[in-house]
Write a protein that holds these residues in place. Structure first.
Motif, PDB file in Angstrom:
ATOM      1  N   ALA A  16     -27.468   1.812  -5.162  1.00  0.00           N
ATOM      2  CA  ALA A  16     -28.648   2.641  -5.407  1.00  0.00           C
ATOM      3  C   ALA A  16     -28.318   3.865  -6.261  1.00  0.00           C
ATOM      4  O   ALA A  16     -29.180   4.413  -6.954  1.00  0.00           O
ATOM      5  CB  ALA A  16     -29.257   3.082  -4.078  1.00  0.00           C
ATOM      6  N   LYS A  17     -27.050   4.295  -6.244  1.00  0.00           N
ATOM      7  CA  LYS A  17     -26.658   5.482  -7.005  1.00  0.00           C
ATOM      8  C   LYS A  17     -26.329   5.158  -8.460  1.00  0.00           C
ATOM      9  O   LYS A  17     -26.184   6.078  -9.278  1.00  0.00           O
ATOM     10  CB  LYS A  17     -25.438   6.135  -6.350  1.00  0.00           C
ATOM     11  N   GLY A  18     -26.203   3.885  -8.777  1.00  0.00           N
ATOM     12  CA  GLY A  18     -25.831   3.514 -10.132  1.00  0.00           C
ATOM     13  C   GLY A  18     -26.921   3.873 -11.136  1.00  0.00           C
ATOM     14  O   GLY A  18     -28.083   3.513 -10.963  1.00  0.00           O
ATOM     15  N   ALA A  19     -26.525   4.572 -12.173  1.00  0.00           N
ATOM     16  CA  ALA A  19     -27.505   5.011 -13.170  1.00  0.00           C
ATOM     17  C   ALA A  19     -27.687   3.985 -14.271  1.00  0.00           C
ATOM     18  O   ALA A  19     -28.698   4.004 -14.984  1.00  0.00           O
ATOM     19  CB  ALA A  19     -27.066   6.344 -13.773  1.00  0.00           C
ATOM     20  N   ARG A  20     -26.717   3.071 -14.438  1.00  0.00           N
ATOM     21  CA  ARG A  20     -26.786   2.091 -15.522  1.00  0.00           C
ATOM     22  C   ARG A  20     -27.021   0.687 -14.971  1.00  0.00           C
ATOM     23  O   ARG A  20     -26.781   0.398 -13.800  1.00  0.00           O
ATOM     24  CB  ARG A  20     -25.491   2.140 -16.340  1.00  0.00           C
ATOM     25  N   THR A  21     -27.456  -0.188 -15.843  1.00  0.00           N
ATOM     26  CA  THR A  21     -27.715  -1.566 -15.435  1.00  0.00           C
ATOM     27  C   THR A  21     -26.413  -2.374 -15.451  1.00  0.00           C
ATOM     28  O   THR A  21     -25.401  -1.947 -15.998  1.00  0.00           O
ATOM     29  CB  THR A  21     -28.740  -2.225 -16.383  1.00  0.00           C
ATOM     30  N   PHE A  22     -26.475  -3.546 -14.857  1.00  0.00           N
ATOM     31  CA  PHE A  22     -25.313  -4.440 -14.810  1.00  0.00           C
ATOM     32  C   PHE A  22     -25.110  -5.067 -16.189  1.00  0.00           C
ATOM     33  O   PHE A  22     -26.080  -5.425 -16.852  1.00  0.00           O
ATOM     34  CB  PHE A  22     -25.576  -5.536 -13.763  1.00  0.00           C
ATOM     35  N   PRO A  23     -23.896  -5.210 -16.694  1.00  0.00           N
ATOM     36  CA  PRO A  23     -22.626  -4.940 -16.008  1.00  0.00           C
ATOM     37  C   PRO A  23     -22.061  -3.544 -16.265  1.00  0.00           C
ATOM     38  O   PRO A  23     -21.003  -3.219 -15.745  1.00  0.00           O
ATOM     39  CB  PRO A  23     -21.705  -6.001 -16.597  1.00  0.00           C
ATOM     40  N   ALA A  24     -22.764  -2.745 -17.083  1.00  0.00           N
ATOM     41  CA  ALA A  24     -22.227  -1.414 -17.415  1.00  0.00           C
ATOM     42  C   ALA A  24     -22.006  -0.559 -16.174  1.00  0.00           C
ATOM     43  O   ALA A  24     -21.109   0.292 -16.143  1.00  0.00           O
ATOM     44  CB  ALA A  24     -23.181  -0.704 -18.381  1.00  0.00           C
ATOM     45  N   CYS A  25     -22.799  -0.795 -15.112  1.00  0.00           N
ATOM     46  CA  CYS A  25     -22.679   0.007 -13.895  1.00  0.00           C
ATOM     47  C   CYS A  25     -21.316  -0.138 -13.232  1.00  0.00           C
ATOM     48  O   CYS A  25     -20.896   0.735 -12.460  1.00  0.00           O
ATOM     49  CB  CYS A  25     -23.784  -0.362 -12.908  1.00  0.00           C
ATOM     50  N   LEU A  26     -20.581  -1.230 -13.524  1.00  0.00           N
ATOM     51  CA  LEU A  26     -19.262  -1.422 -12.906  1.00  0.00           C
ATOM     52  C   LEU A  26     -18.260  -0.363 -13.369  1.00  0.00           C
ATOM     53  O   LEU A  26     -17.272  -0.109 -12.690  1.00  0.00           O
ATOM     54  CB  LEU A  26     -18.720  -2.821 -13.222  1.00  0.00           C
ATOM     55  N   ARG A  38     -13.646  -0.755 -18.308  1.00  0.00           N
ATOM     56  CA  ARG A  38     -12.377  -0.379 -17.695  1.00  0.00           C
ATOM     57  C   ARG A  38     -12.659   0.171 -16.303  1.00  0.00           C
ATOM     58  O   ARG A  38     -12.648   1.384 -16.073  1.00  0.00           O
ATOM     59  CB  ARG A  38     -11.655   0.662 -18.555  1.00  0.00           C
ATOM     60  N   PRO A  39     -12.941  -0.699 -15.360  1.00  0.00           N
ATOM     61  CA  PRO A  39     -13.346  -0.243 -14.025  1.00  0.00           C
ATOM     62  C   PRO A  39     -12.191   0.406 -13.271  1.00  0.00           C
ATOM     63  O   PRO A  39     -11.023   0.123 -13.531  1.00  0.00           O
ATOM     64  CB  PRO A  39     -13.787  -1.537 -13.338  1.00  0.00           C
ATOM     65  N   ARG A  65     -26.042  -5.535  -1.671  1.00  0.00           N
ATOM     66  CA  ARG A  65     -27.018  -5.817  -2.724  1.00  0.00           C
ATOM     67  C   ARG A  65     -26.346  -6.590  -3.865  1.00  0.00           C
ATOM     68  O   ARG A  65     -25.183  -6.344  -4.193  1.00  0.00           O
ATOM     69  CB  ARG A  65     -27.600  -4.517  -3.264  1.00  0.00           C
ATOM     70  N   LEU A  66     -27.085  -7.515  -4.436  1.00  0.00           N
ATOM     71  CA  LEU A  66     -26.616  -8.253  -5.606  1.00  0.00           C
ATOM     72  C   LEU A  66     -26.735  -7.359  -6.834  1.00  0.00           C
ATOM     73  O   LEU A  66     -27.816  -6.889  -7.165  1.00  0.00           O
ATOM     74  CB  LEU A  66     -27.440  -9.525  -5.794  1.00  0.00           C
ATOM     75  N   LEU A  67     -25.601  -7.133  -7.514  1.00  0.00           N
ATOM     76  CA  LEU A  67     -25.626  -6.324  -8.735  1.00  0.00           C
ATOM     77  C   LEU A  67     -26.009  -7.157  -9.952  1.00  0.00           C
ATOM     78  O   LEU A  67     -26.771  -6.712 -10.810  1.00  0.00           O
ATOM     79  CB  LEU A  67     -24.249  -5.698  -8.978  1.00  0.00           C
ATOM     80  N   GLY A  68     -25.445  -8.341 -10.058  1.00  0.00           N
ATOM     81  CA  GLY A  68     -25.723  -9.184 -11.211  1.00  0.00           C
ATOM     82  C   GLY A  68     -24.894 -10.453 -11.169  1.00  0.00           C
ATOM     83  O   GLY A  68     -23.931 -10.571 -10.411  1.00  0.00           O
ATOM     84  N   GLU A  69     -25.288 -11.402 -11.994  1.00  0.00           N
ATOM     85  CA  GLU A  69     -24.614 -12.692 -12.039  1.00  0.00           C
ATOM     86  C   GLU A  69     -23.757 -12.802 -13.294  1.00  0.00           C
ATOM     87  O   GLU A  69     -24.069 -12.203 -14.326  1.00  0.00           O
ATOM     88  CB  GLU A  69     -25.650 -13.816 -11.997  1.00  0.00           C
ATOM     89  N   THR A  70     -22.673 -13.571 -13.185  1.00  0.00           N
ATOM     90  CA  THR A  70     -21.777 -13.778 -14.324  1.00  0.00           C
ATOM     91  C   THR A  70     -21.541 -15.279 -14.506  1.00  0.00           C
ATOM     92  O   THR A  70     -20.503 -15.798 -14.089  1.00  0.00           O
ATOM     93  CB  THR A  70     -20.436 -13.050 -14.096  1.00  0.00           C
ATOM     94  N   PRO A  71     -22.490 -15.974 -15.106  1.00  0.00           N
ATOM     95  CA  PRO A  71     -22.362 -17.430 -15.252  1.00  0.00           C
ATOM     96  C   PRO A  71     -21.191 -17.854 -16.123  1.00  0.00           C
ATOM     97  O   PRO A  71     -20.790 -19.019 -16.099  1.00  0.00           O
ATOM     98  CB  PRO A  71     -23.696 -17.834 -15.887  1.00  0.00           C
ATOM     99  N   ASP A  72     -20.624 -16.921 -16.903  1.00  0.00           N
ATOM    100  CA  ASP A  72     -19.486 -17.283 -17.758  1.00  0.00           C
ATOM    101  C   ASP A  72     -18.143 -17.148 -17.051  1.00  0.00           C
ATOM    102  O   ASP A  72     -17.099 -17.450 -17.625  1.00  0.00           O
ATOM    103  CB  ASP A  72     -19.488 -16.436 -19.030  1.00  0.00           C
ATOM    104  N   ILE A  73     -18.150 -16.694 -15.783  1.00  0.00           N
ATOM    105  CA  ILE A  73     -16.916 -16.679 -14.978  1.00  0.00           C
ATOM    106  C   ILE A  73     -17.093 -17.728 -13.883  1.00  0.00           C
ATOM    107  O   ILE A  73     -17.926 -17.554 -12.984  1.00  0.00           O
ATOM    108  CB  ILE A  73     -16.636 -15.318 -14.336  1.00  0.00           C
ATOM    109  N   VAL A  74     -16.326 -18.782 -13.960  1.00  0.00           N
ATOM    110  CA  VAL A  74     -16.510 -19.920 -13.054  1.00  0.00           C
ATOM    111  C   VAL A  74     -15.257 -20.149 -12.222  1.00  0.00           C
ATOM    112  O   VAL A  74     -14.138 -20.134 -12.737  1.00  0.00           O
ATOM    113  CB  VAL A  74     -16.835 -21.202 -13.853  1.00  0.00           C
TER     114      VAL A  74
END
Length: 296
Positions: A180-190, A218-219, A259-268
């Protein structure tokens, strides 16, 4: 060629396990001369020396090492035969011993094993360990199969077979208060959140790092875990954002604090069942390999 004398083979096997004639004789409760004579007869029947001097003791020759591989398989199968007969006679059902690679998500393991667990009489034994050690136990038939996130490496001495069970993309989750504190959208919020990752022993770790590079991220890595269940537990407790298989999504989101932040279909993530070559195919292992199986 005369049929193999299994008593001679058993005495050889015990000598090799115990590391010497005297210790083998003590374990077998017979004279050292008896053990020596049995091994000598086996060597004569095979036409090759199985032991050679090594310091004050003995060690296996190359022929002895080859014999030991087969002896291990024979006596491990013998132990399984006794257990199978006992279980059948007492109505205990079939036993399935599975090695679980320590990086494999536990909720995925449950999904992969489900087809073999339809019969309530099945007795499941799960042993979690490092990948290489599990393959060694499988080669010695201490395990019926191994579940892993990678295929077995080519090794003509082990003769292991990798069966692709399926694949699932990753998704990113975070504690609800942190998300909830994240100001940016996924994946930039990481880039703004502490991140938890699997250690380098997991096959998916290099793919995660490549994904970070592609997105210019660079998390801050707050923790690394060999055990996927421990990684998720620390993530759910509030330590940081974490990746998990899509197959675990429904279970994770039952927790209102995640909470689900986002999906990464290119990482399998890929999932494999590894079996050993053997004449007797375990019927429960075969149930894990139906054609065209897909995640439920």
């Amino acid at each position: 060629m005369a049929p193999l004398n299994y008593r001679h083979l058993y005495y050889f096997w015990v000598v090799a396990k115990e590391g010497g004639m005297a210790r083998a004789a003590e374990r077998l409760d017979v004279a050292v001369q008896t053990v020596s004579a049995q091994v000598r007869e086996l060597e004569q029947s095979l036409g090759h020396a199985l032991f050679k001097p090594a310091g004050r003791g003995i060690t296996l020759t190359e022929a002895g090492q080859a014999a030991m591989v087969h002896a291990d398989q024979i006596f491990q199968l013998g132990e399984q035969l006794v257990a199978s007969v006992r279980e059948a006679a007492t109505g205990q059902g079939q036993r399935l011993a599975v090695g679980i690679s320590d990086g494999l998500p536990k909720l995925v393991v449950r999904h992969l094993l489900q087809p073999a667990l339809q019969d309530p009489r099945v007795r499941l034994l799960c042993h979690e360990d490092e990948f290489d050690r599990l393959l060694g136990d499988l080669a010695l038939h201490r395990l019926d199969a191994v579940l892993s996130d990678r295929a077995a490496p080519a090794n003509p001495n082990l003769r292991l077979y990798s069966h692709h069970l399926g694949e699932a993309p990753l998704a990113w989750f975070a504690p609800a208060a942190m998300a909830a504190k994240g100001a940016r959208t996924f994946p930039a919020c990481l880039a703004d959140l502490p991140v938890l990752l699997p250690t380098g022993h997991a096959a998916v770790r290099p793919r995660l790092e490549q994904w970070f590079e592609r997105h210019g991220l660079r998390p801050r890595i707050a923790g690394e875990f060999e055990d996927s269940a421990l990684l998720a537990a620390f993530g759910r407790s509030g330590m940081g954002a974490f990746p998990a298989s899509q197959w675990t999504r429904e279970e994770l989101l039952k927790d209102k604090g995640v909470r689900l932040l986002g999906e990464t279909p290119d990482i399998v993530e890929h999932f494999y069942l590894i079996s050993a070559e053997r004449r007797v195919h375990h019927p429960l292992v075969q149930k894990l390999l139906p054609a065209g199986r897909a995640p439920g």
